[in-house]
Design a protein around this motif. Structure first.
Motif, PDB file in Angstrom:
ATOM      1  N   GLY A 160       0.797  -1.214   0.000  1.00 33.63           N
ATOM      2  CA  GLY A 160       0.000   0.000   0.000  1.00 33.63           C
ATOM      3  C   GLY A 160       0.828   1.263   0.000  1.00 33.63           C
ATOM      4  O   GLY A 160       0.418   2.290   0.559  1.00 33.63           O
ATOM      5  N   ILE A 161       2.000   1.231  -0.635  1.00 29.91           N
ATOM      6  CA  ILE A 161       2.890   2.394  -0.734  1.00 29.91           C
ATOM      7  C   ILE A 161       2.709   2.999  -2.119  1.00 29.91           C
ATOM      8  O   ILE A 161       2.873   2.328  -3.134  1.00 29.91           O
ATOM      9  N   ALA A 162       2.419   4.297  -2.175  1.00 27.61           N
ATOM     10  CA  ALA A 162       1.900   4.916  -3.392  1.00 27.61           C
ATOM     11  C   ALA A 162       2.946   5.475  -4.336  1.00 27.61           C
ATOM     12  O   ALA A 162       2.599   6.066  -5.366  1.00 27.61           O
ATOM     13  N   ALA A 163       4.242   5.315  -4.029  1.00 26.29           N
ATOM     14  CA  ALA A 163       5.273   5.846  -4.920  1.00 26.29           C
ATOM     15  C   ALA A 163       6.536   5.005  -4.815  1.00 26.29           C
ATOM     16  O   ALA A 163       6.848   4.457  -3.745  1.00 26.29           O
ATOM     17  N   VAL A 164       7.253   4.929  -5.929  1.00 26.90           N
ATOM     18  CA  VAL A 164       8.555   4.264  -5.993  1.00 26.90           C
ATOM     19  C   VAL A 164       9.564   5.300  -6.465  1.00 26.90           C
ATOM     20  O   VAL A 164       9.302   6.032  -7.417  1.00 26.90           O
ATOM     21  N   GLN A 165      10.722   5.383  -5.807  1.00 25.71           N
ATOM     22  CA  GLN A 165      11.707   6.386  -6.212  1.00 25.71           C
ATOM     23  C   GLN A 165      13.110   5.805  -6.253  1.00 25.71           C
ATOM     24  O   GLN A 165      13.437   4.864  -5.527  1.00 25.71           O
ATOM     25  N   THR A 166      13.949   6.417  -7.118  1.00 27.76           N
ATOM     26  CA  THR A 166      15.318   5.941  -7.281  1.00 27.76           C
ATOM     27  C   THR A 166      16.169   7.022  -7.921  1.00 27.76           C
ATOM     28  O   THR A 166      15.651   7.989  -8.484  1.00 27.76           O
ATOM     29  N   HIS A 167      17.486   6.868  -7.814  1.00 24.76           N
ATOM     30  CA  HIS A 167      18.417   7.652  -8.609  1.00 24.76           C
ATOM     31  C   HIS A 167      18.516   7.003  -9.987  1.00 24.76           C
ATOM     32  O   HIS A 167      18.848   5.828 -10.101  1.00 24.76           O
ATOM     33  N   CYS A 168      18.241   7.767 -11.030  1.00 25.67           N
ATOM     34  CA  CYS A 168      18.365   7.206 -12.388  1.00 25.67           C
ATOM     35  C   CYS A 168      19.760   7.366 -12.951  1.00 25.67           C
ATOM     36  O   CYS A 168      20.078   6.775 -13.983  1.00 25.67           O
ATOM     37  N   GLY A 169      20.627   8.159 -12.304  1.00 27.47           N
ATOM     38  CA  GLY A 169      22.011   8.244 -12.711  1.00 27.47           C
ATOM     39  C   GLY A 169      22.364   9.551 -13.390  1.00 27.47           C
ATOM     40  O   GLY A 169      21.586  10.506 -13.390  1.00 27.47           O
ATOM     41  N   PHE A 170      23.566   9.596 -13.961  1.00 28.31           N
ATOM     42  CA  PHE A 170      24.067  10.786 -14.644  1.00 28.31           C
ATOM     43  C   PHE A 170      23.430  10.872 -16.030  1.00 28.31           C
ATOM     44  O   PHE A 170      24.010  10.478 -17.040  1.00 28.31           O
ATOM     45  N   ILE A 171      22.214  11.385 -16.089  1.00 27.58           N
ATOM     46  CA  ILE A 171      21.487  11.494 -17.353  1.00 27.58           C
ATOM     47  C   ILE A 171      22.249  12.448 -18.272  1.00 27.58           C
ATOM     48  O   ILE A 171      22.563  13.573 -17.875  1.00 27.58           O
ATOM     49  N   PRO A 172      22.564  12.043 -19.500  1.00 24.80           N
ATOM     50  CA  PRO A 172      23.335  12.912 -20.394  1.00 24.80           C
ATOM     51  C   PRO A 172      22.656  14.251 -20.640  1.00 24.80           C
ATOM     52  O   PRO A 172      21.439  14.329 -20.812  1.00 24.80           O
ATOM     53  N   GLU A 173      23.461  15.311 -20.651  1.00 25.74           N
ATOM     54  CA  GLU A 173      22.947  16.641 -20.961  1.00 25.74           C
ATOM     55  C   GLU A 173      22.503  16.739 -22.422  1.00 25.74           C
ATOM     56  O   GLU A 173      21.570  17.476 -22.745  1.00 25.74           O
ATOM     57  N   ASN A 174      23.187  16.015 -23.273  1.00 27.46           N
ATOM     58  CA  ASN A 174      22.913  16.082 -24.709  1.00 27.46           C
ATOM     59  C   ASN A 174      21.753  15.156 -25.066  1.00 27.46           C
ATOM     60  O   ASN A 174      21.905  13.931 -25.011  1.00 27.46           O
ATOM     61  N   PRO A 175      20.598  15.680 -25.453  1.00 27.58           N
ATOM     62  CA  PRO A 175      19.463  14.817 -25.782  1.00 27.58           C
ATOM     63  C   PRO A 175      19.663  13.997 -27.052  1.00 27.58           C
ATOM     64  O   PRO A 175      18.880  13.090 -27.323  1.00 27.58           O
ATOM     65  N   ASN A 176      20.708  14.310 -27.829  1.00 29.31           N
ATOM     66  CA  ASN A 176      21.014  13.534 -29.032  1.00 29.31           C
ATOM     67  C   ASN A 176      21.937  12.355 -28.761  1.00 29.31           C
ATOM     68  O   ASN A 176      22.178  11.539 -29.648  1.00 29.31           O
ATOM     69  N   ASP A 177      22.447  12.265 -27.544  1.00 25.33           N
ATOM     70  CA  ASP A 177      23.317  11.162 -27.147  1.00 25.33           C
ATOM     71  C   ASP A 177      22.510   9.858 -27.167  1.00 25.33           C
ATOM     72  O   ASP A 177      21.438   9.780 -26.561  1.00 25.33           O
ATOM     73  N   PRO A 178      22.999   8.822 -27.844  1.00 26.11           N
ATOM     74  CA  PRO A 178      22.262   7.544 -27.857  1.00 26.11           C
ATOM     75  C   PRO A 178      21.969   7.011 -26.456  1.00 26.11           C
ATOM     76  O   PRO A 178      20.922   6.389 -26.236  1.00 26.11           O
ATOM     77  N   VAL A 179      22.874   7.235 -25.508  1.00 21.99           N
ATOM     78  CA  VAL A 179      22.645   6.761 -24.140  1.00 21.99           C
ATOM     79  C   VAL A 179      21.455   7.484 -23.520  1.00 21.99           C
ATOM     80  O   VAL A 179      20.680   6.889 -22.758  1.00 21.99           O
ATOM     81  N   TYR A 180      21.300   8.760 -23.831  1.00 16.82           N
ATOM     82  CA  TYR A 180      20.136   9.501 -23.340  1.00 16.82           C
ATOM     83  C   TYR A 180      18.852   8.847 -23.834  1.00 16.82           C
ATOM     84  O   TYR A 180      17.916   8.604 -23.064  1.00 16.82           O
ATOM     85  N   LYS A 181      18.796   8.555 -25.125  1.00 16.21           N
ATOM     86  CA  LYS A 181      17.575   7.973 -25.698  1.00 16.21           C
ATOM     87  C   LYS A 181      17.295   6.587 -25.114  1.00 16.21           C
ATOM     88  O   LYS A 181      16.142   6.240 -24.840  1.00 16.21           O
ATOM     89  N   GLU A 182      18.343   5.804 -24.902  1.00 19.24           N
ATOM     90  CA  GLU A 182      18.169   4.477 -24.302  1.00 19.24           C
ATOM     91  C   GLU A 182      17.657   4.592 -22.866  1.00 19.24           C
ATOM     92  O   GLU A 182      16.776   3.828 -22.445  1.00 19.24           O
ATOM     93  N   THR A 183      18.221   5.545 -22.127  1.00 20.91           N
ATOM     94  CA  THR A 183      17.818   5.718 -20.735  1.00 20.91           C
ATOM     95  C   THR A 183      16.376   6.195 -20.631  1.00 20.91           C
ATOM     96  O   THR A 183      15.619   5.738 -19.762  1.00 20.91           O
TER      97      THR A 183
END
Length: 328
Positions: A160-183
């Motif tokens: 009965g816990i209404a939220a899940v939270q986590t660190h998603c990591g060092f999200i790339p600043e560049n939105p064109n980075d393939p790693v950004y799109k994968e993440t």
């Protein structure tokens, strides 16, 4: 920080200001998402407005606690500190553990505001190994962590816990980075899974700039996303002043970690975390801004040390924050 150090700080650092999302974003109460229309994701570019996703509850203090083998002892510690809420960090998602945790929460009258999840695998909290090991960004561990978050979501639903939270990591600043799109694709997968379980999915701030997190939320495009706004992490990682960041992240804030720290001076290491009131977080301005936004929820204390001094600092932080919060 080491994995052991992180576990130690989680055992006593604190909690969750459960703030509502801006209009159009799903609101959660008692583990169920209210039916709403799809959100206008452009709200992040507007002046933040905070809705009360927990009705008209007063601001209330909480603790983030690592629940291992003895949930009763963990919740007793929260109660003994005079706190009313808890973010719960859990490693064991076994079905037999659900009832024990729920019984402990009910026995001590503690409101669980989110389930916190990390790993599996090594996570290093610095500027060099961090991008390679934290959250959903690293490719080598991404699939295992997506599965882990899904298990956490199932466990949270049963509790009965209404939220899940986590660190998603060092999200790339560049939105064109393939790693950004994968993440982004991985985040969409876990956020959508949480939504099907009637939960919000919360990003813990720290490794990314506020505008990168807003961009990510918009690109993920699921309407149950929120932010757990760690005030000190933005400083420790050298990403933003939290007083400024709230103007960007305000529409998405569902929780706040009250923690203090200093800016990094060594480019290889994070800044130093310090007792609340001794660092660079302007708590008076933050609390005043939250009141302007009609913020309601649980207020959190986080102290990343272990031993008796940690407990002393938590109690001192509780007194400090109560004076800033004032009458509810």
């Amino acid at each position: 920080m080491s994995e052991q150090s992180r576990r130690e700080f989680i055992q006593i650092s604190a909690g969750a200001l459960a703030v509502g999302l801006s209009p159009g974003v799903v609101k959660v109460s008692a583990g169920a998402i209210s039916p709403q229309t799809a959100p206008d994701m452009s709200t992040a570019r507007k002046a933040p407005t905070v809705a009360a996703n927990e009705g008209r509850k007063p601001l209330r203090l909480g603790l983030i606690t690592h629940v291992s083998k003895d949930p009763d002892a963990a919740m007793a510690k929260v109660k003994d500190l005079g706190l009313l809420t808890a973010q719960v960090f859990v490693d064991d998602f076994e079905p037999s553990f659900v009832q024990r945790l729920r019984q402990a929460l009910d026995k001590h009258g503690i409101e669980p505001t989110s389930l916190v999840v990390g790993g599996p695998g090594k996570e290093v909290w610095d500027f060099y190994q961090g991008p390679l090991t934290i959250g959903l960004v690293p490719r080598d561990t991404r699939a295992a962590r997506v599965d882990h978050i899904k298990k956490a979501s199932d466990f949270a639903k049963q509790c009965g816990i209404a939220a899940v939270q986590t660190h998603c990591g060092f999200i790339p600043e560049n939105p064109n980075d393939p790693v950004y799109k994968e993440t982004v694709a991985a985040m969409r997968e876990v956020a959508s899974y949480c939504k099907r379980n009637g939960q919000n999915f919360r990003y813990e701030t720290g490794q990314e700039t506020p505008i990168t997190l807003v961009r990510t939320i918009q690109d993920v495009g699921v309407d149950n996303q929120g932010v757990n706004f760690d005030l000190a992490n933005l400083i420790l990682y050298g990403k933003a002043n939290p007083v400024d960041a709230i103007e960007l992240l305000g529409p998405y804030v569902q929780g706040i970690h009250a923690k203090d720290g200093l800016w990094p001076t060594n480019p290889k290491e994070l800044g130093k975390e310090v007792p609340i009131g001794q660092g660079k977080v302007d708590f008076a301005r933050i609390m005043a801004r939250l009141k302007e936004l009609d913020y309601r929820g649980a207020v959190t204390i986080e102290r990343e040390i272990s031993g008796p001094q940690q407990m002393d600092d938590v109690r001192a932080a509780k007194t400090y924050l109560e004076q800033l919060i004032g009458p509810s």
